[in-house]
Design an enzyme around this catalytic site. Structure first.
Site, PDB file in Angstrom:
ATOM      1  N   TYR B  65      11.109  17.238  -3.356  1.00  0.00           N
ATOM      2  CA  TYR B  65      11.197  18.559  -3.404  1.00  0.00           C
ATOM      3  C   TYR B  65      12.525  19.156  -3.405  1.00  0.00           C
ATOM      4  CZ  TYR B  65       9.243  23.204  -1.788  1.00  0.00           C
ATOM      5  OH  TYR B  65       8.582  24.555  -1.807  1.00  0.00           O
ATOM      6  N   ASN B 189       1.441  30.503   2.842  1.00  0.00           N
ATOM      7  CA  ASN B 189       0.289  30.871   1.758  1.00  0.00           C
ATOM      8  C   ASN B 189       0.293  32.553   1.682  1.00  0.00           C
ATOM      9  OD1 ASN B 189       0.181  28.375   1.060  1.00  0.00           O
ATOM     10  ND2 ASN B 189      -1.711  28.002   2.260  1.00  0.00           N
ATOM     11  N   ASN B 215      -9.227  28.501  -4.806  1.00  0.00           N
ATOM     12  CA  ASN B 215      -9.662  28.241  -3.390  1.00  0.00           C
ATOM     13  C   ASN B 215      -8.443  27.438  -2.664  1.00  0.00           C
ATOM     14  OD1 ASN B 215      -9.966  26.255  -5.325  1.00  0.00           O
ATOM     15  ND2 ASN B 215     -11.491  25.002  -4.179  1.00  0.00           N
ATOM     16  N   VAL B 218      -3.148  29.739  -0.966  1.00  0.00           N
ATOM     17  CA  VAL B 218      -2.584  31.073  -1.726  1.00  0.00           C
ATOM     18  C   VAL B 218      -3.734  31.755  -2.544  1.00  0.00           C
ATOM     19  CG1 VAL B 218      -1.023  31.859  -3.243  1.00  0.00           C
ATOM     20  CG2 VAL B 218      -0.339  29.994  -1.884  1.00  0.00           C
ATOM     21  N   ARG B 238     -12.295  24.581 -10.043  1.00  0.00           N
ATOM     22  CA  ARG B 238     -12.624  23.452 -10.621  1.00  0.00           C
ATOM     23  C   ARG B 238     -14.115  23.268 -10.909  1.00  0.00           C
ATOM     24  NH1 ARG B 238      -9.078  18.419  -9.296  1.00  0.00           N
ATOM     25  NH2 ARG B 238     -10.494  17.447 -10.801  1.00  0.00           N
ATOM     26  N   ARG B 240     -16.800  21.095 -10.243  1.00  0.00           N
ATOM     27  CA  ARG B 240     -16.981  19.531  -9.788  1.00  0.00           C
ATOM     28  C   ARG B 240     -17.799  19.794  -8.633  1.00  0.00           C
ATOM     29  NH1 ARG B 240     -11.113  18.534  -6.672  1.00  0.00           N
ATOM     30  NH2 ARG B 240     -11.195  20.338  -5.417  1.00  0.00           N
ATOM     31  N   PHE B 335       7.400  31.909  -9.045  1.00  0.00           N
ATOM     32  CA  PHE B 335       7.706  32.306  -7.703  1.00  0.00           C
ATOM     33  C   PHE B 335       7.751  31.145  -6.707  1.00  0.00           C
ATOM     34  CE2 PHE B 335       6.797  34.057  -3.431  1.00  0.00           C
ATOM     35  CZ  PHE B 335       7.646  34.955  -3.320  1.00  0.00           C
ATOM     36  N   TRP B 336       8.924  31.346  -5.811  1.00  0.00           N
ATOM     37  CA  TRP B 336       9.053  30.236  -4.782  1.00  0.00           C
ATOM     38  C   TRP B 336       9.494  31.096  -3.505  1.00  0.00           C
ATOM     39  CZ3 TRP B 336      13.835  26.524  -4.158  1.00  0.00           C
ATOM     40  CH2 TRP B 336      13.408  25.555  -3.389  1.00  0.00           C
ATOM     41  N   LYS B 403      -6.945  20.429   5.120  1.00  0.00           N
ATOM     42  CA  LYS B 403      -5.583  20.775   5.484  1.00  0.00           C
ATOM     43  C   LYS B 403      -5.572  20.344   7.164  1.00  0.00           C
ATOM     44  CE  LYS B 403      -2.709  24.923   6.025  1.00  0.00           C
ATOM     45  NZ  LYS B 403      -1.751  24.998   4.952  1.00  0.00           N
TER      46      LYS B 403
END
Lengths: 409, 409
Positions: B65, B189, B215, B218, B238, B240, B335-336, B403
């Protein structure tokens, strides 16, 4: 004097390269002989002096360019005639070479568009309510899609931009050495370069830009317009036979540094570029190529750099690693002068043209590499004219012949 | 009272998950027991209440990172100890599991960084010159890289942002129902979503945005923050097993429309989206996926649309056809939030946090899906603590566990 003879004296005989359906330019383009009425109150009549063939003109005729000039019947009249058989009224019938649908009666002809988007012309008649243009002024097209491959035409005065004032010429105050080809090729490439150098980042002397396709028309204009701003250029050209000569030419135009595309993505190239820029920044990138080499070029932009795409000669998309955008804050936009012209006023277009002309008058611009092809406005044998003009189009659509320009004489 | 007993009374026993070299988090993270001096004049001492494990935290420990917190020795003192053997002073020796270089003498230990970037904490001590924070206030990190996986820490007051005022709590004026996990996950987020909805395009009620990874943390925040603005969302998830449940959840959060990624690039999807937007515009796109599905999403942006990339879960780059940029004038930026925080003042960060908190207090935010894992601040057997914490890290680094959040008690 009878009404009819008065009218016929006022009419102008004109020739134009027109198309009524999209396809291969040498197949769909035809010479249309016609007469022009005097210009309406808000219009002027011009005689063209020179009109180039640009890649976008070809794409437009092929039907693959987003700007498609409307096809109209305004050049059709009883005095109009096609040199070869007129186009059929439906493209399908036409493309199958069937003559059904063709007619010598102009009311049966399909609507047509005149080819070409760029050119310089001399005003020969002025409508009653036109204030800012005079007979003898030289003008360029204020926007694309108006059709410039023709000997004469009537245009709304607001759609033209003056490049040479007859009054100043008469005073001897505008006797600069620009020839018709430089003026005819002013509104696309130099103006694209001009805008891209101004509209995305504030550039100061010592700043760098990087560009690929550096020996394209826009690329060469970028080099020449950057130089008087004190902006340094890193120029990428293709590594192919003759690249040494291209390098030499670009250096003469004022290019600061040259890279060949095979050097991109190499660690030593990154170090080399670092040694060039030192504490400065590569603030802008101009891309007319696309694909992976452009990704590698984008990596050479400094933090907060802006990549502007104005072409895709490789027919490959732009590929941007997310990290370049997220962590290095590299922006990517496109530029299309046609849209800019549509979104800005005549005055803003005139200001831009004046600025670029000033550069040219200072001798900052080299002559462009091109072949000048005579378009005889007095040629009585119009089938000879059509054959000659289509040969020029043929050269423009095949590789190795360089840029072609019609010069009307 | 002797000086030494006075001092020891002033020290705070603390535990922290630290690393001294980059690598697999479960291998390089260790619990460091240490004592904290009272905060200096411009700092405060806090006790953490909750700290999540975000993907960027893991990347940071892996060394991949771009933001790498400096490793320091400031937690090392004679009263500090590692639960397991302390890390070797060189990463090479450490990674080969050699004990050479390890030492129980803290002066031999390599510098360390504390894991984690996000969290909520309670102020327990205040430096003499700190004006705006009081004992009892709740704070979040004002910027990334400060280390939040710890029981306690000293921080410069300017690097913290208040989320709950002790005075208002005492007055009963701040008795909102936000729990520690909502506050602990506020600064990454929801703030990313908040900024992306504001900083690239002016959005008005009725405007559309489109996003992939809808989902994600963010993505869900975008849906919930867009809704009160009257901005409609087209959300790509996605295709799935379980996508129906995801669709249901996003609809409950306020998603206007949902597409699965297999629908992208199909003509009927283009028509469907057209029928949704009618005369409105899709002004913004948010991309955390990349690759070809993102190209197809970009094609659904309206003219002059702006695509903002904030992640690349597919590990694929952004691929943009030149025509999208040149003729449709689609812009692409990254964007960061870390960069945004660095480039803006404490007050601007506080304003943003207050705005997001207001949304939350109005009940606009659903609880996030996560597992709460207890970090006992009183656990006397620190080897048990280390084992438990590393199990949580293990869950966070393997898929299917969702999470993970540390809750300090």
């Amino acid at each position: 004097m009878s009404v009819s003879s008065f009218r016929s004296k006022d009419l102008t005989r004109a020739t134009a390269l027109v198309y009524s359906s999209y396809g291969r330019p040498t197949e769909v383009l035809k010479v249309l002989c016609h007469t022009l009425e005097p210009p309406s109150h808000d219009s002027v009549q011009v005689q063209f002096l020179a009109s180039p063939i640009n890649p976008a003109d070809i794409n437009q005729i092929e039907g693959v360019y987003p700007l498609k000039p409307p096809m109209t019947t305004q050049l059709h009249s009883s005095s109009s005639s096609f040199v070869s058989s007129p186009p059929a009224s439906t493209p399908a019938a036409y493309s199958s070479n069937s003559n059904s649908g063709s007619s010598s009666n102009s009311s049966d002809w399909p609507p047509v568009a005149v080819g070409g988007n760029e050119g310089v012309a001399k005003v020969i008649k002025v409508g009653s309510k036109v204030g800012h243009l005079k007979v003898g002024d030289w003008v360029v097209m204020g926007s694309a899609g108006q059709g410039t491959w023709r000997s004469h035409g009537n245009f709304k005065a607001k759609d033209l931009t003056k490049v040479r004032s007859v009054e100043k010429m008469n005073e001897g105050a505008d006797s600069f050495a620009l020839d018709v080809v430089q003026l005819a090729t002013l509104t696309v490439n130099p103006c694209t370069a001009y805008r891209m150098l101004r509209d995305f980042k504030k550039l100061s002397p010592g700043d760098f830009i990087i560009q690929n396709g550096a020996n394209s028309g826009v690329g060469e204009a970028v080099i020449q317009l950057a130089k008087p701003l004190g902006v340094k250029t890193i120029n990428i050209i293709r590594h192919r036979p003759g690249h040494e000569e291209v390098t030499e030419r670009l250096k003469q135009l004022g290019a600061t540094h040259i890279l060949t595309d095979d050097q991109l993505g190499k660690l030593e190239t990154k170090e080399l570029v670092k040694s060039w820029i030192q504490n400065s920044e590569v603030k802008l990138g101009f891309n007319c190529v696309g694909g992976k080499p452009t990704t590698e070029m984008a990596r050479l932009l400094s933090k907060n750099g802006h990549l502007v795409t104005y072409g895709a000669m490789s027919r490959q998309p732009l590929i941007l690693p997310a990290s370049l955008q997220i962590f290095k804050n590299v922006h990517a936009s496109g530029f299309w002068l046609t849209a800019w012209n549509d979104e800005h006023s005549s005055q803003e277009r005139q200001d831009m043209i004046n600025d670029v002309l000033d550069f040219m008058k200072q001798g900052q611009f080299a002559e462009i590499n091109c072949t000048r092809n005579r378009w005889s406005v007095t040629e009585s044998d119009t089938s000879v004219l059509e054959e000659k003009l289509l040969q020029v189009v043929q050269k423009a659509t095949s590789s190795g012949h360089g840029k072609q320009v019609f010069v009307m004489e």
